[in-house]
Design a protein around this motif. Structure first.
Motif, PDB file in Angstrom:
ATOM      1  N   VAL A   1       0.830  -1.207   0.000  1.00 21.59           N
ATOM      2  CA  VAL A   1       0.000   0.000   0.000  1.00 21.59           C
ATOM      3  C   VAL A   1       0.863   1.257   0.000  1.00 21.59           C
ATOM      4  CG1 VAL A   1      -1.572   1.367   1.436  1.00 21.59           C
ATOM      5  CG2 VAL A   1      -2.021  -1.059   1.053  1.00 21.59           C
ATOM      6  N   ASN A   2       1.873   1.299   0.836  1.00 17.73           N
ATOM      7  CA  ASN A   2       2.713   2.498   0.930  1.00 17.73           C
ATOM      8  C   ASN A   2       3.441   2.784  -0.379  1.00 17.73           C
ATOM      9  OD1 ASN A   2       1.970   3.054   3.538  1.00 17.73           O
ATOM     10  ND2 ASN A   2       3.736   2.078   4.481  1.00 17.73           N
ATOM     11  N   TYR A   3       3.901   1.711  -1.058  1.00 14.42           N
ATOM     12  CA  TYR A   3       4.564   1.936  -2.338  1.00 14.42           C
ATOM     13  C   TYR A   3       3.566   2.461  -3.371  1.00 14.42           C
ATOM     14  CZ  TYR A   3       7.320   1.198  -6.535  1.00 14.42           C
ATOM     15  OH  TYR A   3       7.976   1.399  -7.721  1.00 14.42           O
ATOM     16  N   ASN A   4       2.369   1.882  -3.374  1.00 11.10           N
ATOM     17  CA  ASN A   4       1.349   2.340  -4.314  1.00 11.10           C
ATOM     18  C   ASN A   4       0.972   3.793  -4.044  1.00 11.10           C
ATOM     19  OD1 ASN A   4      -1.864   2.547  -4.920  1.00 11.10           O
ATOM     20  ND2 ASN A   4      -0.850   1.225  -6.411  1.00 11.10           N
ATOM     21  N   LYS A   5       0.899   4.157  -2.764  1.00 11.63           N
ATOM     22  CA  LYS A   5       0.596   5.549  -2.409  1.00 11.63           C
ATOM     23  C   LYS A   5       1.667   6.495  -2.932  1.00 11.63           C
ATOM     24  CE  LYS A   5      -2.162   5.179   1.850  1.00 11.63           C
ATOM     25  NZ  LYS A   5      -2.185   5.512   3.295  1.00 11.63           N
ATOM     26  N   MET A   6       2.937   6.109  -2.778  1.00  8.26           N
ATOM     27  CA  MET A   6       4.026   6.974  -3.225  1.00  8.26           C
ATOM     28  C   MET A   6       3.941   7.246  -4.721  1.00  8.26           C
ATOM     29  SD  MET A   6       7.471   5.956  -1.103  1.00  8.26           S
ATOM     30  CE  MET A   6       7.438   4.206  -1.479  1.00  8.26           C
ATOM     31  N   VAL A   7       3.543   6.231  -5.488  1.00  4.72           N
ATOM     32  CA  VAL A   7       3.481   6.387  -6.937  1.00  4.72           C
ATOM     33  C   VAL A   7       2.248   7.175  -7.356  1.00  4.72           C
ATOM     34  CG1 VAL A   7       3.337   5.185  -9.149  1.00  4.72           C
ATOM     35  CG2 VAL A   7       4.769   4.249  -7.322  1.00  4.72           C
ATOM     36  N   PHE A   8       1.083   6.835  -6.824  1.00  2.00           N
ATOM     37  CA  PHE A   8      -0.173   7.346  -7.366  1.00  2.00           C
ATOM     38  C   PHE A   8      -0.890   8.341  -6.458  1.00  2.00           C
ATOM     39  CE2 PHE A   8       0.397   3.128  -9.337  1.00  2.00           C
ATOM     40  CZ  PHE A   8       0.410   3.517 -10.675  1.00  2.00           C
ATOM     41  N   CYS A   9      -0.257   8.752  -5.371  1.00  2.99           N
ATOM     42  CA  CYS A   9      -0.897   9.684  -4.445  1.00  2.99           C
ATOM     43  C   CYS A   9      -1.386  10.969  -5.120  1.00  2.99           C
ATOM     44  CB  CYS A   9       0.044  10.017  -3.295  1.00  2.99           C
ATOM     45  SG  CYS A   9      -0.782  10.833  -1.916  1.00  2.99           S
ATOM     46  N   PRO A  10      -0.639  11.581  -6.058  1.00  2.00           N
ATOM     47  CA  PRO A  10      -1.147  12.797  -6.711  1.00  2.00           C
ATOM     48  C   PRO A  10      -2.476  12.568  -7.419  1.00  2.00           C
ATOM     49  CG  PRO A  10       1.203  12.546  -7.119  1.00  2.00           C
ATOM     50  CD  PRO A  10       0.752  11.285  -6.465  1.00  2.00           C
ATOM     51  N   TYR A  11      -2.651  11.407  -8.025  1.00  2.00           N
ATOM     52  CA  TYR A  11      -3.915  11.117  -8.707  1.00  2.00           C
ATOM     53  C   TYR A  11      -5.038  10.906  -7.698  1.00  2.00           C
ATOM     54  CZ  TYR A  11      -0.707  10.302 -12.594  1.00  2.00           C
ATOM     55  OH  TYR A  11       0.264  10.441 -13.552  1.00  2.00           O
ATOM     56  N   TYR A  12      -4.734  10.193  -6.615  1.00  2.00           N
ATOM     57  CA  TYR A  12      -5.747   9.972  -5.583  1.00  2.00           C
ATOM     58  C   TYR A  12      -6.181  11.298  -4.958  1.00  2.00           C
ATOM     59  CZ  TYR A  12      -4.148   5.088  -5.822  1.00  2.00           C
ATOM     60  OH  TYR A  12      -3.817   3.823  -6.249  1.00  2.00           O
ATOM     61  N   ASP A  13      -5.216  12.168  -4.666  1.00  2.00           N
ATOM     62  CA  ASP A  13      -5.536  13.451  -4.052  1.00  2.00           C
ATOM     63  C   ASP A  13      -6.423  14.291  -4.965  1.00  2.00           C
ATOM     64  OD1 ASP A  13      -4.076  12.817  -1.815  1.00  2.00           O
ATOM     65  OD2 ASP A  13      -2.274  13.909  -2.422  1.00  2.00           O
ATOM     66  N   ALA A  14      -6.120  14.265  -6.273  1.00  2.00           N
ATOM     67  CA  ALA A  14      -6.914  15.048  -7.221  1.00  2.00           C
ATOM     68  C   ALA A  14      -8.356  14.526  -7.292  1.00  2.00           C
ATOM     69  CB  ALA A  14      -6.259  15.010  -8.601  1.00  2.00           C
ATOM     70  N   ILE A  15      -8.506  13.208  -7.310  1.00  2.00           N
ATOM     71  CA  ILE A  15      -9.850  12.628  -7.381  1.00  2.00           C
ATOM     72  C   ILE A  15     -10.609  12.874  -6.092  1.00  2.00           C
ATOM     73  CG2 ILE A  15     -11.109  10.442  -7.522  1.00  2.00           C
ATOM     74  CD1 ILE A  15      -8.830   9.395  -9.304  1.00  2.00           C
ATOM     75  N   LEU A  16      -9.947  12.685  -4.947  1.00  2.00           N
ATOM     76  CA  LEU A  16     -10.620  12.844  -3.662  1.00  2.00           C
ATOM     77  C   LEU A  16     -10.963  14.306  -3.366  1.00  2.00           C
ATOM     78  CD1 LEU A  16      -8.631  10.292  -1.447  1.00  2.00           C
ATOM     79  CD2 LEU A  16     -11.033  10.154  -2.133  1.00  2.00           C
ATOM     80  N   SER A  17     -10.171  15.223  -3.894  1.00  2.00           N
ATOM     81  CA  SER A  17     -10.493  16.645  -3.667  1.00  2.00           C
ATOM     82  C   SER A  17     -11.840  16.999  -4.275  1.00  2.00           C
ATOM     83  CB  SER A  17      -9.391  17.521  -4.276  1.00  2.00           C
ATOM     84  OG  SER A  17      -9.360  17.380  -5.699  1.00  2.00           O
ATOM     85  N   LYS A  18     -12.186  16.356  -5.396  1.00  2.00           N
ATOM     86  CA  LYS A  18     -13.486  16.579  -6.026  1.00  2.00           C
ATOM     87  C   LYS A  18     -14.588  15.820  -5.278  1.00  2.00           C
ATOM     88  CE  LYS A  18     -11.341  17.099 -10.574  1.00  2.00           C
ATOM     89  NZ  LYS A  18     -11.238  16.537 -11.949  1.00  2.00           N
ATOM     90  N   ILE A  19     -14.296  14.562  -4.916  1.00  2.00           N
ATOM     91  CA  ILE A  19     -15.301  13.733  -4.245  1.00  2.00           C
ATOM     92  C   ILE A  19     -15.687  14.315  -2.892  1.00  2.00           C
ATOM     93  CG2 ILE A  19     -15.719  11.483  -3.189  1.00  2.00           C
ATOM     94  CD1 ILE A  19     -13.931  10.233  -5.329  1.00  2.00           C
ATOM     95  N   LEU A  20     -14.686  14.717  -2.101  1.00  2.00           N
ATOM     96  CA  LEU A  20     -14.962  15.178  -0.742  1.00  2.00           C
ATOM     97  C   LEU A  20     -15.626  16.553  -0.726  1.00  2.00           C
ATOM     98  CD1 LEU A  20     -11.752  13.922   1.115  1.00  2.00           C
ATOM     99  CD2 LEU A  20     -13.998  12.841   0.930  1.00  2.00           C
ATOM    100  N   ILE A  21     -15.390  17.342  -1.770  1.00  2.00           N
ATOM    101  CA  ILE A  21     -16.086  18.638  -1.862  1.00  2.00           C
ATOM    102  C   ILE A  21     -17.566  18.409  -2.115  1.00  2.00           C
ATOM    103  CG2 ILE A  21     -16.379  20.686  -3.311  1.00  2.00           C
ATOM    104  CD1 ILE A  21     -13.373  20.776  -3.649  1.00  2.00           C
ATOM    105  N   VAL A  22     -17.841  17.473  -3.015  1.00  2.00           N
ATOM    106  CA  VAL A  22     -19.228  17.133  -3.317  1.00  2.00           C
ATOM    107  C   VAL A  22     -19.927  16.563  -2.097  1.00  2.00           C
ATOM    108  CG1 VAL A  22     -20.741  15.662  -4.706  1.00  2.00           C
ATOM    109  CG2 VAL A  22     -18.756  16.761  -5.756  1.00  2.00           C
ATOM    110  N   SER A  23     -19.159  15.697  -1.349  1.00  2.00           N
ATOM    111  CA  SER A  23     -19.738  15.091  -0.159  1.00  2.00           C
ATOM    112  C   SER A  23     -20.051  16.140   0.888  1.00  2.00           C
ATOM    113  CB  SER A  23     -18.755  14.059   0.430  1.00  2.00           C
ATOM    114  OG  SER A  23     -18.480  13.050  -0.535  1.00  2.00           O
TER     115      SER A  23
END
Length: 509
Positions: free
Chosen positions: A487-509
């Motif tokens: 999980v930690n390795y996957n986070k290091m690689v793809f965290c920018p994409y997750y943050d971008a997606i979650l910034s939209k999702i959590l605003i809507v929520s």
């Protein structure tokens, strides 16, 4: 939080012998590409069962773009495999028996070696094919050398001087047996210790054609050894740069295929929705009235990501496509999922057994460890489609009762009565049901432990194991370490994409 993970309502989502060790790496790339395609096929259900989210419009691409994209994915998958899999090794390509490729290869090779045999049998012998082979051997031996092997390099160049060999052949002065002796000696110097026996056997072959054929066979193995040496050498350097490399390659893929984050978006949306529902329930007033606007629960991106990773351990791989950013690790998550399922069953069986037996029996003379090993052996084939959990637990119940009664007798206590044995067997058999309360408790506690460890930021020591999991603590901690590293390795690689997606999702929520 983890207790309701399994109850979440989830919507189904739509060679030439002259090639050096680089050939081994190319073969590994091809194998990695094939493996990735298999994962995509096995992880992608039919369109009748799954509806793909339409976050991006369809886009037509050319064959050249597809090939370029496939190459990028392949290289990314290979780099990822080398970094994540410490046991990664390149293996010789073995064609399937009775396959067309194997038959064609055998026919072509036989024709070549027959031609060489005919040429060497002529009077005077013709050395055209033999000289070509010597040139290939020379290049292969040189490819094995490191920059500091100056003396060996000079020896090979001097002895296998093709111009001089051609002159000797024209004048009838070529001693090919002497050259073969030099080649086998040099192979013995350059080969890995594991190949010493193969090289030694070459010296027992007296006929030239079989000898050359065996030489090339051993050289192919040495190429694989050299490729694996190169992989082990670059792994520390690749580890440092792999995060940026994988992210760059994925970005290139995303630019060519804009819908490459559709399943990731859906995965994170579901995790956010599940967490929001759980938090909202806990935020309700005791009287059951509606909570005020100011009491609306807030979610952190880290909590959503961690919960999303936990959902991968309960994934239906046959019915649902795997998120794109974790696709290369799908087989690893599947393996962890199977290990946790086995631990859940194992822990439930032990918990039921020790609750029924006399107090203190679990700590008696390694009895707990012995009983655990017996149950693990009986559950070994849980990953096989032919495995029937209910039948296996029937056998487990019989064996557990025998072991418990035997231990009680050794302790001077009364063995289990017939009624107690019947109850114990029944409780063990009931664990086969996913709705069994004991099984659900064990599953919830295991997920809680993994969630706590993930949220701790991989700190040492590991969190305290929840009650009832003591007998399987070692196995659980091993799985937790693998899971968190992945999980930690996957986070290091793809965290920018997750943050971008979650910034939209959590605003809507």
């Amino acid at each position: 939080m983890s207790e309701n993970l399994d109850k979440s309502n989830i919507n189904e989502a739509g060679k030439s012998k002259s090639n050096d060790s680089e050939q081994g790496l190319e073969d590994a790339v091809e194998s990695s590409d094939e493996a990735l395609q298999k994962k995509i096929k096995s992880g992608s259900p039919s369109p009748q069962r799954v509806q793909r989210p339409h976050s991006s419009p369809p886009r037509f691409v050319t064959v050249e773009e597809l090939l370029e994209t496939a190459k990028g994915v392949t290289n990314m998958a290979l780099a990822h495999e080398i970094v994540v899999n410490g046991d990664f090794q390149i293996k010789p390509v073995e064609l399937p028996e009775d396959s067309l490729q194997k038959r064609v290869k055998e026919i072509v090779h036989k024709a070549f070696w027959d031609c060489l045999s005919v040429q060497l049998s002529e009077d005077p012998p013709t050395y055209d094919h033999a000289i070509k082979l010597l040139g290939e051997i020379k290049e292969t031996l040189l490819s094995f050398l490191l920059p500091g092997h100056t003396r060996l390099r000079n020896q090979i160049i001097e002895v296998l001087d093709l111009d001089l060999i051609k002159q000797e052949a024209e004048n009838g002065a070529l001693d090919i047996s002497k050259l073969a002796e030099f080649i086998t000696g040099m192979m013995g110097t350059l080969c890995a210790p594991a190949r010493d026996e193969e090289v030694k056997k070459l010296k027992d072959i007296k006929e030239i054609v079989p000898l050359f054929r065996a030489i090339f066979s051993v050289l192919d193995l040495m190429k694989v050894d050299m490729a694996n040496f190169a992989v082990s050498s670059i792994r520390p350097h690749l580890m440092q740069q792999s995060v940026e490399y994988e992210r760059k390659k994925f970005q290139e893929l995303l630019e060519k295929q804009p819908n490459s984050l559709d399943f990731v978006t859906q995965w994170l949306e579901e995790a956010s929705g599940d967490l929001m529902n759980q938090k909202y329930k806990h935020a309700l007033p005791a009287g059951g009235g509606a909570a005020g606007c100011g009491d609306a629960p807030r979610l952190s991106p880290v909590a959503v990501q961690n919960y999303a990773y936990l959902k991968l351990l309960k994934w239906d791989h046959l019915q649902r496509p795997f998120p794109e950013t974790v696709l290369m690790d799908q087989s690893r998550f599947q393996e962890l999922q199977l290990q946790l399922e086995q631990l859940t069953i194992l822990g439930a069986v032990l918990l039921v057994t020790f609750s029924m037996a006399a107090p203190g029996i679990s700590s008696h003379a390694n009895f707990a460890e012995k009983l655990k090993m017996i149950v693990k052996i009986l559950l070994t084939d849980m990953h096989l489609p032919s495995f029937h959990l209910k039948e296996a637990l029937t056998a487990v119940g019989e064996k557990v009762c025998l072991e418990v009664s035997s231990c009680l007798s050794l302790c001077g206590s009364c063995p289990l009565t017939t009624d107690k044995e019947t109850v114990l067997k029944g409780q063990i058999q009931a664990i086969a049901s996913a709705d069994d309360p004991i099984r659900r408790i064990m599953e919830s506690r295991i997920l809680t432990f993994l969630e706590t460890y993930l949220a701790s930021g991989h700190q040492k020591p590991l969190p305290t194991v929840p009650g009832g999991l003591g007998p399987v603590q070692r196995e659980l901690e091993e799985v937790a370490i693998k899971f968190v590293r992945l999980v930690n390795y996957n986070k290091m690689v793809f965290c920018p994409y997750y943050d971008a997606i979650l910034s939209k999702i959590l605003i809507v929520s």
